[in-house]
Design an enzyme around this catalytic site. Sequence first.
Site, mmCIF file in Angstrom:
data_model
loop_
_atom_site.group_PDB
_atom_site.id
_atom_site.type_symbol
_atom_site.label_atom_id
_atom_site.label_comp_id
_atom_site.label_asym_id
_atom_site.label_seq_id
_atom_site.Cartn_x
_atom_site.Cartn_y
_atom_site.Cartn_z
ATOM 1 N N GLY A 214 0.846 -1.191 0.000
ATOM 2 C CA GLY A 214 0.000 0.000 0.000
ATOM 3 C C GLY A 214 0.879 1.237 0.000
ATOM 4 C CD GLU B 83 -1.690 -6.029 -9.655
ATOM 5 O OE1 GLU B 83 -1.347 -6.514 -8.580
ATOM 6 O OE2 GLU B 83 -2.189 -4.875 -9.760
ATOM 7 C CE1 TYR C 130 -9.940 -5.676 -2.867
ATOM 8 C CE2 TYR C 130 -11.778 -4.161 -2.666
ATOM 9 C CZ TYR C 130 -11.293 -5.420 -2.937
ATOM 10 O OH TYR C 130 -12.155 -6.430 -3.273
ATOM 11 C CB ILE C 131 -8.554 -1.115 -7.709
ATOM 12 C CG1 ILE C 131 -7.058 -0.765 -7.584
ATOM 13 C CG2 ILE C 131 -9.222 -0.348 -8.858
ATOM 14 C CD1 ILE C 131 -6.734 0.707 -7.465
ATOM 15 C CB CYS D 113 17.464 -19.009 4.974
ATOM 16 S SG CYS D 113 17.460 -20.801 4.986
HETATM 17 P P1 NAD Z 1 1.282 -3.601 -2.735
HETATM 18 O O1 NAD Z 1 0.563 -2.357 -2.400
HETATM 19 O O2 NAD Z 1 2.700 -3.555 -3.157
HETATM 20 O O3 NAD Z 1 0.466 -4.402 -3.848
HETATM 21 C C1 NAD Z 1 -0.940 -4.609 -3.820
HETATM 22 C C2 NAD Z 1 -1.376 -4.992 -5.224
HETATM 23 O O4 NAD Z 1 -2.774 -5.274 -5.240
HETATM 24 C C3 NAD Z 1 -1.131 -3.867 -6.237
HETATM 25 O O5 NAD Z 1 -0.320 -4.344 -7.274
HETATM 26 C C4 NAD Z 1 -2.535 -3.484 -6.687
HETATM 27 O O6 NAD Z 1 -2.573 -3.070 -8.031
HETATM 28 C C5 NAD Z 1 -3.295 -4.784 -6.474
HETATM 29 N N1 NAD Z 1 -4.743 -4.581 -6.321
HETATM 30 C C6 NAD Z 1 -5.388 -3.689 -5.529
HETATM 31 N N2 NAD Z 1 -6.710 -3.835 -5.636
HETATM 32 C C7 NAD Z 1 -6.919 -4.843 -6.508
HETATM 33 C C8 NAD Z 1 -8.093 -5.464 -6.998
HETATM 34 N N3 NAD Z 1 -9.312 -5.095 -6.600
HETATM 35 N N4 NAD Z 1 -7.938 -6.494 -7.875
HETATM 36 C C9 NAD Z 1 -6.710 -6.901 -8.294
HETATM 37 N N5 NAD Z 1 -5.575 -6.328 -7.858
HETATM 38 C C10 NAD Z 1 -5.678 -5.324 -6.960
HETATM 39 O O7 NAD Z 1 1.122 -4.564 -1.438
HETATM 40 P P2 NAD Z 1 1.999 -5.839 -1.043
HETATM 41 O O8 NAD Z 1 3.296 -5.400 -0.462
HETATM 42 O O9 NAD Z 1 2.024 -6.828 -2.139
HETATM 43 O O10 NAD Z 1 1.139 -6.405 0.172
HETATM 44 C C11 NAD Z 1 -0.139 -6.981 -0.078
HETATM 45 C C12 NAD Z 1 -0.894 -7.186 1.229
HETATM 46 O O11 NAD Z 1 -0.270 -8.226 1.987
HETATM 47 C C13 NAD Z 1 -0.888 -5.943 2.111
HETATM 48 O O12 NAD Z 1 -2.130 -5.844 2.759
HETATM 49 C C14 NAD Z 1 0.191 -6.242 3.096
HETATM 50 O O13 NAD Z 1 0.010 -5.519 4.290
HETATM 51 C C15 NAD Z 1 0.009 -7.730 3.301
HETATM 52 N N6 NAD Z 1 1.218 -8.415 3.768
HETATM 53 C C16 NAD Z 1 1.255 -9.750 3.726
HETATM 54 C C17 NAD Z 1 2.374 -10.432 4.171
HETATM 55 C C18 NAD Z 1 2.434 -11.922 4.175
HETATM 56 O O14 NAD Z 1 3.396 -12.493 4.678
HETATM 57 N N7 NAD Z 1 1.467 -12.628 3.631
HETATM 58 C C19 NAD Z 1 3.476 -9.762 4.646
HETATM 59 C C20 NAD Z 1 3.433 -8.379 4.658
HETATM 60 C C21 NAD Z 1 2.311 -7.723 4.209
#
Ligand code: NAD
EC number: 4.2.1.49
Length: 548
Positions: A48, A191, A268-269, A405
């Site tokens: 985000g 995406e 979020y779009i 790792c």
């Molecule tokens: P980011 O902002 O880099 O990417 C989010 C992506 O989602 C963007 O490319 C955007 O275009 C896409 N997107 C938004 N709305 C959409 C929609 N309606 N349909 C399709 N695509 C859409 O975020 P990120 O760094 O990839 O993190 C993603 C999420 O995971 C965040 O909420 C983050 O806090 C969380 N997160 C997860 C972990 C994990 O271990 N699983 C770790 C850290 C953060």
Amino acid sequence: MLQSTIQSPIGKELSCKNWETECLLRLFLNSLDPRVAENSEELIVYGGRGKAARNKKAMEAIIRELKNLDNDHTLLIQSGKPVATFRTFPFSPRVLSSTAMVVPKWANDEDFSILEKKGLTMYGQATAASWAYIGVQGVLQATFETMNEIANRYFQSTLKGKLVLTSGLGGMGSAQPLSVTMNGGVCIVVEVDESKIDKRLVNNYCDVKVHTLEEALVLAEEAMELERPLAIALCGNAADVYCEMVKKGITPHIVTDQTAVHDMLNGYIPSGLTLDQAAFLRNKKPEKYIKMAEETLIAHVKSMCELQNRGAIVFDYGNNIRGQAFKAGFEKAFSFPGFISEYLRPLYCEGRGPCRWIALSGNPGDIYKLDEAILANFGSDERICRWIKFVQEKIYFYGLPARTCWLNYHERSQIGELINNMVASGELSAPVAITRDHSEGSTMAAPFRETEGMPDGSDIIADWPILTGLLNASAGATMVSIQHGGGVGIGNSIHTGMTAVADGSLDALKKLKNLLTIDPGLNIIRHADAGYIKANNMIRELGLKKPL
Ligand code: NAD
């Protein structure tokens, strides 16, 4: 102008007064390098709007302060802005940082964004504000381990012939398609931003791009039939695609999501909007934007629940999609579990967690030499060897070369010692930074993620990350950060980051031995305290001290 200037120094020559501050300067600039960060121009690193510095003026001041910092001084960073330097001790951290902290009553999106607009704070995600971000690779193994655990539990240890539906190809989300193919499976990842898909095709995280679900399904069915791994990036809105899947009566084996939905306005779009339309509405009518995003999210999560009813394995991948849908009015949003409580917690109970090392030389050869040394020294550990071989084959470096790792209690300090020895002997061309994700058992309190469903009900107890940070600072870390809101958004998490530097000195060795024992040790203790038998057994096995 800025785009071309943000790049870490490389090589042996110092631009700061010592390797500790040099390490932090290089990591800071690396996390903002346009090849590494999601939006370098806005200082947004990932997740985000997760930033490494409050604004460009603060960024320049951080660079200046680090270059002038003496080895007995400590620089304080308040939400991405350098605010003070004090004389401390050579053993003290060179940087202490606190990000996005607000008094709990005001820990919500609305109040936080007012403070942000006034320029008083910044959202730092997790590794963005602690300058430990290394691109998608940073989260790759956690994502891989999750998929691996599902494969072990439900599908005879492989995802061959299985379909995973997910979304989001951002800084963290991009780890998903590669983690699926590394486990042998087929992934459709939705995406909305085509430029993100193109970036991931170049970096090897996805194999092919399509524009319709029909095209994606043809490719997926063929690959499943042949049991061939394939990562298909589908350009579209996740909610639309998931609803279409439900309508078509197609049930993938595994369903999840990693859009940045923890931040409804920026991450979020809404369905029906192009990226430009979304940017316009976000700016002009944020309330209307949020309303549309909430409607989209409810349809999105309802379809995930429906796919679960039809037999899919469904889980929240750490972006608080359930919490946001619940807040938007969908009462059944918590019908599926979170990935940590379901799949990763058993590893935390063993003290296993994500460690990362970064070659400050900028020389990929240093990382490859470390790979070889690790394969030689940990040859009997099938888990480590398999991982190192996987990433050697799959990962391209961009920015400073790095490895992550997952290591257990003993392995972490052993690898720290190995790295420091190789710097001391001159086998590596410069010192190495050692750091970690914030996502571990004791380093993050997050009731919708790391600490969801603790057996003693301690999900919202946030003392553990604070104790971890204080102890890291006392034990010789080069930088310690305490942060709020990472991963799951404002109000939903408190977490801490730690960075140390292996410069080959005896002092560095002493510090590393302490630090790399504390992190996994507290991980075990936090879980033992919550009542996990496995963690309590580890305490006895390792002889850890736990007074009560
Ligand atoms: P980011 O902002 O880099 O990417 C989010 C992506 O989602 C963007 O490319 C955007 O275009 C896409 N997107 C938004 N709305 C959409 C929609 N309606 N349909 C399709 N695509 C859409 O975020 P990120 O760094 O990839 O993190 C993603 C999420 O995971 C965040 O909420 C983050 O806090 C969380 N997160 C997860 C972990 C994990 O271990 N699983 C770790 C850290 C953060």
